[in-house]
Design a protein around this motif. Structure first.
Motif, PDB file in Angstrom:
ATOM      1  N   LEU A 141       0.828  -1.196   0.000  1.00  0.00           N
ATOM      2  CA  LEU A 141       0.000   0.000   0.000  1.00  0.00           C
ATOM      3  C   LEU A 141       0.876   1.265   0.000  1.00  0.00           C
ATOM      4  CD1 LEU A 141      -2.800   1.202   0.085  1.00  0.00           C
ATOM      5  CD2 LEU A 141      -2.942   0.648   2.517  1.00  0.00           C
ATOM      6  N   SER A 142       1.985   1.212   0.705  1.00  0.00           N
ATOM      7  CA  SER A 142       2.896   2.356   0.705  1.00  0.00           C
ATOM      8  C   SER A 142       3.458   2.623  -0.681  1.00  0.00           C
ATOM      9  CB  SER A 142       4.065   2.141   1.673  1.00  0.00           C
ATOM     10  OG  SER A 142       3.600   2.144   2.993  1.00  0.00           O
ATOM     11  N   THR A 143       3.768   1.562  -1.424  1.00  0.00           N
ATOM     12  CA  THR A 143       4.257   1.744  -2.792  1.00  0.00           C
ATOM     13  C   THR A 143       3.235   2.549  -3.584  1.00  0.00           C
ATOM     14  OG1 THR A 143       5.063  -0.539  -2.603  1.00  0.00           O
ATOM     15  CG2 THR A 143       5.239   0.517  -4.774  1.00  0.00           C
ATOM     16  N   TYR A 144       1.996   2.133  -3.475  1.00  0.00           N
ATOM     17  CA  TYR A 144       0.938   2.850  -4.186  1.00  0.00           C
ATOM     18  C   TYR A 144       0.798   4.273  -3.679  1.00  0.00           C
ATOM     19  CZ  TYR A 144      -0.504  -1.281  -6.724  1.00  0.00           C
ATOM     20  OH  TYR A 144      -0.524  -2.342  -7.586  1.00  0.00           O
ATOM     21  N   GLU A 168      -6.899  -1.347  -5.766  1.00  0.00           N
ATOM     22  CA  GLU A 168      -8.122  -1.935  -5.224  1.00  0.00           C
ATOM     23  C   GLU A 168      -8.395  -3.296  -5.860  1.00  0.00           C
ATOM     24  OE1 GLU A 168     -10.455   2.094  -3.771  1.00  0.00           O
ATOM     25  OE2 GLU A 168     -10.734   1.442  -5.839  1.00  0.00           O
ATOM     26  N   GLY A 169      -8.009  -3.423  -7.127  1.00  0.00           N
ATOM     27  CA  GLY A 169      -8.127  -4.703  -7.810  1.00  0.00           C
ATOM     28  C   GLY A 169      -7.303  -5.796  -7.134  1.00  0.00           C
ATOM     29  N   LYS A 173      -7.173  -1.558   0.151  1.00  0.00           N
ATOM     30  CA  LYS A 173      -8.106  -0.447   0.288  1.00  0.00           C
ATOM     31  C   LYS A 173      -7.355   0.834   0.634  1.00  0.00           C
ATOM     32  CE  LYS A 173     -12.195  -1.258   1.799  1.00  0.00           C
ATOM     33  NZ  LYS A 173     -13.428  -0.760   1.149  1.00  0.00           N
ATOM     34  N   LYS A 174      -7.894   1.952   0.206  1.00  0.00           N
ATOM     35  CA  LYS A 174      -7.308   3.247   0.559  1.00  0.00           C
ATOM     36  C   LYS A 174      -7.228   3.357   2.090  1.00  0.00           C
ATOM     37  CE  LYS A 174     -10.171   6.105  -2.077  1.00  0.00           C
ATOM     38  NZ  LYS A 174     -10.985   5.194  -2.882  1.00  0.00           N
ATOM     39  N   ASP A 175      -6.107   3.734   2.593  1.00  0.00           N
ATOM     40  CA  ASP A 175      -5.982   3.911   4.036  1.00  0.00           C
ATOM     41  C   ASP A 175      -5.938   5.401   4.384  1.00  0.00           C
ATOM     42  OD1 ASP A 175      -3.453   4.685   3.290  1.00  0.00           O
ATOM     43  OD2 ASP A 175      -2.392   3.321   4.655  1.00  0.00           O
ATOM     44  N   ASP A 176      -5.674   5.714   5.629  1.00  0.00           N
ATOM     45  CA  ASP A 176      -5.663   7.113   6.048  1.00  0.00           C
ATOM     46  C   ASP A 176      -4.640   7.928   5.247  1.00  0.00           C
ATOM     47  OD1 ASP A 176      -3.632   5.670   7.244  1.00  0.00           O
ATOM     48  OD2 ASP A 176      -3.720   6.730   9.145  1.00  0.00           O
ATOM     49  N   VAL A 177      -3.489   7.320   4.975  1.00  0.00           N
ATOM     50  CA  VAL A 177      -2.471   8.045   4.216  1.00  0.00           C
ATOM     51  C   VAL A 177      -2.960   8.340   2.800  1.00  0.00           C
ATOM     52  CG1 VAL A 177      -0.109   7.949   3.304  1.00  0.00           C
ATOM     53  CG2 VAL A 177      -0.593   7.104   5.610  1.00  0.00           C
ATOM     54  N   THR A 178      -3.576   7.350   2.152  1.00  0.00           N
ATOM     55  CA  THR A 178      -4.114   7.569   0.802  1.00  0.00           C
ATOM     56  C   THR A 178      -5.104   8.727   0.819  1.00  0.00           C
ATOM     57  OG1 THR A 178      -4.118   5.146   0.684  1.00  0.00           O
ATOM     58  CG2 THR A 178      -4.985   6.342  -1.227  1.00  0.00           C
ATOM     59  N   TYR A 179      -6.021   8.695   1.748  1.00  0.00           N
ATOM     60  CA  TYR A 179      -7.010   9.776   1.829  1.00  0.00           C
ATOM     61  C   TYR A 179      -6.335  11.113   2.110  1.00  0.00           C
ATOM     62  CZ  TYR A 179     -11.179   6.934   1.376  1.00  0.00           C
ATOM     63  OH  TYR A 179     -12.166   6.132   0.878  1.00  0.00           O
ATOM     64  N   ASN A 180      -5.363  11.112   2.986  1.00  0.00           N
ATOM     65  CA  ASN A 180      -4.675  12.364   3.292  1.00  0.00           C
ATOM     66  C   ASN A 180      -3.970  12.929   2.065  1.00  0.00           C
ATOM     67  OD1 ASN A 180      -5.528  12.328   5.936  1.00  0.00           O
ATOM     68  ND2 ASN A 180      -3.646  11.423   6.728  1.00  0.00           N
ATOM     69  N   ILE A 181      -3.410  12.042   1.272  1.00  0.00           N
ATOM     70  CA  ILE A 181      -2.742  12.479   0.044  1.00  0.00           C
ATOM     71  C   ILE A 181      -3.751  13.164  -0.869  1.00  0.00           C
ATOM     72  CG2 ILE A 181      -1.730  11.619  -2.113  1.00  0.00           C
ATOM     73  CD1 ILE A 181      -0.358   9.420  -0.318  1.00  0.00           C
ATOM     74  N   LEU A 182      -4.893  12.535  -1.039  1.00  0.00           N
ATOM     75  CA  LEU A 182      -5.915  13.078  -1.937  1.00  0.00           C
ATOM     76  C   LEU A 182      -6.504  14.372  -1.378  1.00  0.00           C
ATOM     77  CD1 LEU A 182      -7.678   9.703  -2.857  1.00  0.00           C
ATOM     78  CD2 LEU A 182      -5.966  10.943  -4.193  1.00  0.00           C
ATOM     79  N   ILE A 207     -12.632   5.068   8.154  1.00  0.00           N
ATOM     80  CA  ILE A 207     -11.233   5.425   8.381  1.00  0.00           C
ATOM     81  C   ILE A 207     -11.160   6.711   9.172  1.00  0.00           C
ATOM     82  CG2 ILE A 207      -9.042   5.975   7.253  1.00  0.00           C
ATOM     83  CD1 ILE A 207      -9.798   4.008   5.170  1.00  0.00           C
ATOM     84  N   GLN A 208     -10.468   6.666  10.278  1.00  0.00           N
ATOM     85  CA  GLN A 208     -10.341   7.822  11.156  1.00  0.00           C
ATOM     86  C   GLN A 208      -9.432   8.883  10.547  1.00  0.00           C
ATOM     87  OE1 GLN A 208     -11.358   9.103  14.106  1.00  0.00           O
ATOM     88  NE2 GLN A 208     -12.984   7.563  14.030  1.00  0.00           N
ATOM     89  N   PRO A 209      -9.951  10.084  10.400  1.00  0.00           N
ATOM     90  CA  PRO A 209      -9.073  11.194   9.992  1.00  0.00           C
ATOM     91  C   PRO A 209      -7.979  11.377  11.046  1.00  0.00           C
ATOM     92  CG  PRO A 209     -11.379  11.849   9.933  1.00  0.00           C
ATOM     93  CD  PRO A 209     -11.328  10.521  10.622  1.00  0.00           C
ATOM     94  N   THR A 210      -6.863  11.899  10.623  1.00  0.00           N
ATOM     95  CA  THR A 210      -5.730  12.085  11.535  1.00  0.00           C
ATOM     96  C   THR A 210      -5.417  13.581  11.657  1.00  0.00           C
ATOM     97  OG1 THR A 210      -4.101  11.989   9.762  1.00  0.00           O
ATOM     98  CG2 THR A 210      -4.771   9.896  10.742  1.00  0.00           C
ATOM     99  N   ARG A 211      -4.418  13.892  12.416  1.00  0.00           N
ATOM    100  CA  ARG A 211      -3.965  15.278  12.527  1.00  0.00           C
ATOM    101  C   ARG A 211      -3.569  15.818  11.159  1.00  0.00           C
ATOM    102  NH1 ARG A 211      -1.656  12.508  16.659  1.00  0.00           N
ATOM    103  NH2 ARG A 211      -1.971  13.299  18.769  1.00  0.00           N
ATOM    104  N   VAL A 212      -3.025  14.929  10.345  1.00  0.00           N
ATOM    105  CA  VAL A 212      -2.614  15.335   9.004  1.00  0.00           C
ATOM    106  C   VAL A 212      -3.839  15.806   8.210  1.00  0.00           C
ATOM    107  CG1 VAL A 212      -1.563  14.549   6.847  1.00  0.00           C
ATOM    108  CG2 VAL A 212      -0.664  13.753   9.031  1.00  0.00           C
TER     109      VAL A 212
END
Length: 315
Positions: A141-144, A168-169, A173-182, A207-212
RNA sequence: CUGCUCGUUU
């Protein structure tokens, strides 16, 4: 040894390498042998502070003492080199670990891929993604996230989207970092609406939002001159159990400064004190810039003295 | 017990 390692890690993260080395001495006297984790901890400490040459010294030292570097050891050095933009040296180290009989992990490849992304060389970044697959290492997931991050920031939304689909294929699944990036991507381009839509999606997905996340949202609201909403958001999330950190405070202070409310900005500084969050050079730079723009040069001078008193070096 | 990806000022 574990306990010593934990303490050494804390010292290294604070940049207190002298103290950390003293601790290694203490642990030996107490009859505990430093192990590969001990060395890795110190090497990583140096690498993450950009002191690669010191890291390499310890790297040599551990070998002399018969402790063999592992993929964490190499990983820290590769990452340190990549962060400095020394990508060819990073690649050399990856090769060197193979020569020494180690198998590079996804983390090792991810560090290189991130390095190439930050150089703007997406060609090579994707090249190493392919290379890892060829060597039987599955992208994580980090690679992505690394790749999505640079694609999205470059405005290549379409490619980013197809990567998300690909990921996703594969059942990730998108994690907090993915969402934060977007979310941050939209925040940087001032798209408040899209940013908050993604926040909603994130919540729906559990997924819990973070400080980021909150820092990005505070940022976009303050840039959009919607400072009241930014401050309300900050107040709401902190009331709901989010402990604001330095970066979140700095974003809020900057918002007040940009929106011409220096009284609020300074009162946030006081709140930081109450919450035991240490202001840093970013905090003071932000405030001094705000005060100067406001014509309050005298107050800015006072802050400059205050920051010197606190041992923060001005730039 | 240690390594990779996201946020703040210039």
């Amino acid at each position: 040894t574990h306990t010593f390692n934990i303490m050494i890690n804390v010292l290294c993260k604070e940049g207190k390498f002298k103290k950390a080395m003293e601790f290694v001495g203490v642990m030996e006297i107490s009859g505990f042998k430093p192990n590969v984790v001990t060395y890795n901890t110190i090497i990583n400490g140096y690498c993450s502070k950009g002191k690669i040459e010191n890291a390499r010294r310890i790297f040599g030292e551990m070998k002399v003492r018969g402790i063999y570097p592992d993929s964490y050891t190499y990983g820290s050095i590769i990452n340190g080199l990549c962060k400095e933009g020394r990508l060819d040296e990073g690649v050399e180290f990856l090769d060197k670990m193979v020569e020494n009989g180690l198998v590079p992990t996804a983390v090792n490849f991810n560090a290189l891929i991130d390095g190439f992304c930050n150089k703007g060389d997406l060609e090579k970044a994707f090249g190493y993604r392919d290379e890892m697959v060829k060597r039987g290492v599955a992208p994580t997931l980090s690679t992505y996230n690394v790749l999505i991050h640079s694609l999205f920031m470059e405005g290549k939304d379409g490619t980013a989207d197809s990567l998300i689909k690909e990921m996703e294929g594969k059942g990730m699944k998108k994690d907090d970092v993915t969402y934060n990036i977007l979310i941050n991507g939209y925040c940087q381009s001032g798209n408040v609406k899209k940013a908050f839509e993604l926040l909603d999606e994130m919540l729906v997905e559990g997924i819990q939002p973070t400080r980021v996340t909150y820092t990005s949202l505070i940022y976009v609201l303050s840039k959009s001159r919607r400072m009241k909403e930014a401050a309300d958001l900050f107040e709401k999330v902190t009331r709901n159990g989010v402990t604001p950190d330095l970066v979140m405070f700095n974003a809020l202070i900057n918002g007040h400064c940009v929106n011409g409310n220096m009284e609020q900005a300074l009162s946030v500084l006081k709140e930081m004190g109450r919450r035991k969050v240490r202001p840093d050079e970013v905090t003071y730079n932000t405030l001094m810039q705000g005060l100067c723009r406001d014509g309050k040069v005298e107050e800015a001078r006072r802050l400059l003295d205050e920051m010197k008193e606190k041992g923060i070096s001005p730039d």
